[in-house]
Design a protein around this motif. Structure first.
Motif, PDB file in Angstrom:
ATOM      1  N   GLU A  10       0.837  -1.194   0.000  1.00  0.00           N
ATOM      2  CA  GLU A  10       0.000   0.000   0.000  1.00  0.00           C
ATOM      3  C   GLU A  10       0.870   1.242   0.000  1.00  0.00           C
ATOM      4  O   GLU A  10       2.018   1.217   0.442  1.00  0.00           O
ATOM      5  CB  GLU A  10      -0.939  -0.001   1.212  1.00  0.00           C
ATOM      6  N   LYS A  15      -1.476   8.246 -10.793  1.00  0.00           N
ATOM      7  CA  LYS A  15      -2.118   7.439 -11.827  1.00  0.00           C
ATOM      8  C   LYS A  15      -2.637   8.329 -12.956  1.00  0.00           C
ATOM      9  O   LYS A  15      -3.175   9.412 -12.722  1.00  0.00           O
ATOM     10  CB  LYS A  15      -3.261   6.639 -11.216  1.00  0.00           C
ATOM     11  N   ARG A  26      -3.095   9.152  -5.902  1.00  0.00           N
ATOM     12  CA  ARG A  26      -4.098   8.344  -5.234  1.00  0.00           C
ATOM     13  C   ARG A  26      -3.405   7.377  -4.265  1.00  0.00           C
ATOM     14  O   ARG A  26      -2.236   7.049  -4.433  1.00  0.00           O
ATOM     15  CB  ARG A  26      -4.944   7.560  -6.237  1.00  0.00           C
ATOM     16  N   TYR A  27      -4.188   6.924  -3.283  1.00  0.00           N
ATOM     17  CA  TYR A  27      -3.668   5.958  -2.313  1.00  0.00           C
ATOM     18  C   TYR A  27      -4.116   4.566  -2.745  1.00  0.00           C
ATOM     19  O   TYR A  27      -5.312   4.289  -2.877  1.00  0.00           O
ATOM     20  CB  TYR A  27      -4.184   6.267  -0.907  1.00  0.00           C
ATOM     21  N   PHE A  28      -3.142   3.653  -2.964  1.00  0.00           N
ATOM     22  CA  PHE A  28      -3.433   2.318  -3.490  1.00  0.00           C
ATOM     23  C   PHE A  28      -3.213   1.255  -2.422  1.00  0.00           C
ATOM     24  O   PHE A  28      -2.275   1.346  -1.620  1.00  0.00           O
ATOM     25  CB  PHE A  28      -2.543   2.017  -4.700  1.00  0.00           C
ATOM     26  N   ARG A  37      -7.070  -1.580  -5.246  1.00  0.00           N
ATOM     27  CA  ARG A  37      -8.054  -0.509  -5.048  1.00  0.00           C
ATOM     28  C   ARG A  37      -7.335   0.808  -4.780  1.00  0.00           C
ATOM     29  O   ARG A  37      -6.251   0.820  -4.187  1.00  0.00           O
ATOM     30  CB  ARG A  37      -8.988  -0.856  -3.883  1.00  0.00           C
ATOM     31  N   TYR A  38      -7.958   1.903  -5.205  1.00  0.00           N
ATOM     32  CA  TYR A  38      -7.343   3.210  -4.957  1.00  0.00           C
ATOM     33  C   TYR A  38      -8.370   4.183  -4.390  1.00  0.00           C
ATOM     34  O   TYR A  38      -9.568   4.105  -4.675  1.00  0.00           O
ATOM     35  CB  TYR A  38      -6.669   3.774  -6.207  1.00  0.00           C
ATOM     36  N   TYR A  39      -7.848   5.092  -3.538  1.00  0.00           N
ATOM     37  CA  TYR A  39      -8.690   5.989  -2.758  1.00  0.00           C
ATOM     38  C   TYR A  39      -8.202   7.427  -2.902  1.00  0.00           C
ATOM     39  O   TYR A  39      -7.027   7.676  -3.194  1.00  0.00           O
ATOM     40  CB  TYR A  39      -8.657   5.592  -1.276  1.00  0.00           C
ATOM     41  N   LYS A  40      -9.134   8.333  -2.649  1.00  0.00           N
ATOM     42  CA  LYS A  40      -8.796   9.753  -2.675  1.00  0.00           C
ATOM     43  C   LYS A  40      -8.604  10.236  -1.241  1.00  0.00           C
ATOM     44  O   LYS A  40      -9.553  10.617  -0.545  1.00  0.00           O
ATOM     45  CB  LYS A  40      -9.898  10.557  -3.370  1.00  0.00           C
ATOM     46  N   PRO A  54     -13.644   3.231  -2.127  1.00  0.00           N
ATOM     47  CA  PRO A  54     -12.621   3.358  -3.180  1.00  0.00           C
ATOM     48  C   PRO A  54     -13.151   4.038  -4.439  1.00  0.00           C
ATOM     49  O   PRO A  54     -14.304   3.828  -4.834  1.00  0.00           O
ATOM     50  CB  PRO A  54     -12.210   1.913  -3.453  1.00  0.00           C
ATOM     51  N   PHE A 100       1.304   4.217 -14.025  1.00  0.00           N
ATOM     52  CA  PHE A 100       1.557   4.721 -12.682  1.00  0.00           C
ATOM     53  C   PHE A 100       2.941   5.361 -12.583  1.00  0.00           C
ATOM     54  O   PHE A 100       3.864   5.015 -13.335  1.00  0.00           O
ATOM     55  CB  PHE A 100       1.472   3.587 -11.651  1.00  0.00           C
ATOM     56  N   TRP A 111       6.574  -2.106  -5.812  1.00  0.00           N
ATOM     57  CA  TRP A 111       5.256  -2.288  -6.414  1.00  0.00           C
ATOM     58  C   TRP A 111       5.289  -3.306  -7.545  1.00  0.00           C
ATOM     59  O   TRP A 111       4.427  -4.193  -7.634  1.00  0.00           O
ATOM     60  CB  TRP A 111       4.719  -0.943  -6.940  1.00  0.00           C
TER      61      TRP A 111
END
Length: 204
Positions: A10, A15, A26-28, A37-40, A54, A100, A111
């Motif tokens: 993580e 991206k 983004r946070y993966f 999954r990726y988050y803001k 996500p 990425f 990664w």
């Protein structure tokens, strides 16, 4: 994220968007159940429960492949990517390639390695048509290799008896058995026997 899945990797990645092609941070979170999954969020969260819904979920499958920027042959606008920081993820399940940028070269290595290892684990348990066919081909190749092993034939009884007969024959005849000498000695003995018979006939 399922309760049985484990977080493999993580962190923040930049991206490229699918339509506008702009780059966003983004946070993966990569999990063992085959999802990226990726988050803001602006900062790393202390727990995954505190993560919001996500923005996206990239399902990984057996046909996925991860390539570094240097391995990608097509021309890509990598935007703000620094040297040795960009990589690409190809996913047949979504029919899309994701691009990425890692914070640094070390993060990119981590990664890429985590994604490649997950790809291999997915292949081991995958029952799709292509993976099943590949597994069957491997089993068939191993079976053919076993059949091709060379086994030296053992000496048969008939060969042994034949060999012993050839060796004992000269002993009974009182002749020497050394290559061609055996043949020559046998011929001389036959000639002498013929001469003796002729002499006896003349005397009679």
């Amino acid at each position: 994220m399922s309760s049985n899945s484990v977080v493999l990797m993580e962190g923040f990645l930049t991206k490229q968007g699918a339509v506008v092609k702009n780059w966003k941070r983004r946070y993966f979170v990569l999990t063992s159940d085959g999802h990226l999954r990726y988050y803001k969020v602006k900062e790393k969260q202390e727990t995954h429960e505190s993560l919001p819904k996500p923005l996206g979920d990239i399902p990984l499958c057996c046909g996925c492949d991860t390539l570094t920027r240097e391995e990608v042959r097509e021309t890509i606008n990598w935007g703000p990517a620094q040297r040795l920081t960009a990589f690409m993820l190809q996913t047949p399940s979504t029919k899309r390639s994701y691009y990425f940028i890692a914070p640094n070269s070390t993060a990119r290595i981590e990664w890429v390695c985590a994604l490649k290892e997950l790809h291999q684990n997915i292949k081991k348990t995958c029952d799709c048509e292509s993976c099943t066919a590949a597994a069957n081909r491997k089993k068939l190749q191993e079976k053919c290799l076993l059949k091709e092993e060379v086994v030296l034939p053992s000496k048969s009884v008939s060969d042994t008896n034949h060999s012993e007969t050839k060796i004992e024959e000269p002993k009974k005849m009182g002749l020497q058995y050394i290559g061609i000498d055996f043949i020559a000695s046998k011929k001389i003995a036959d000639d002498e026997e013929t001469e003796d018979v002729e002499q006896q006939q003349q005397q009679q």
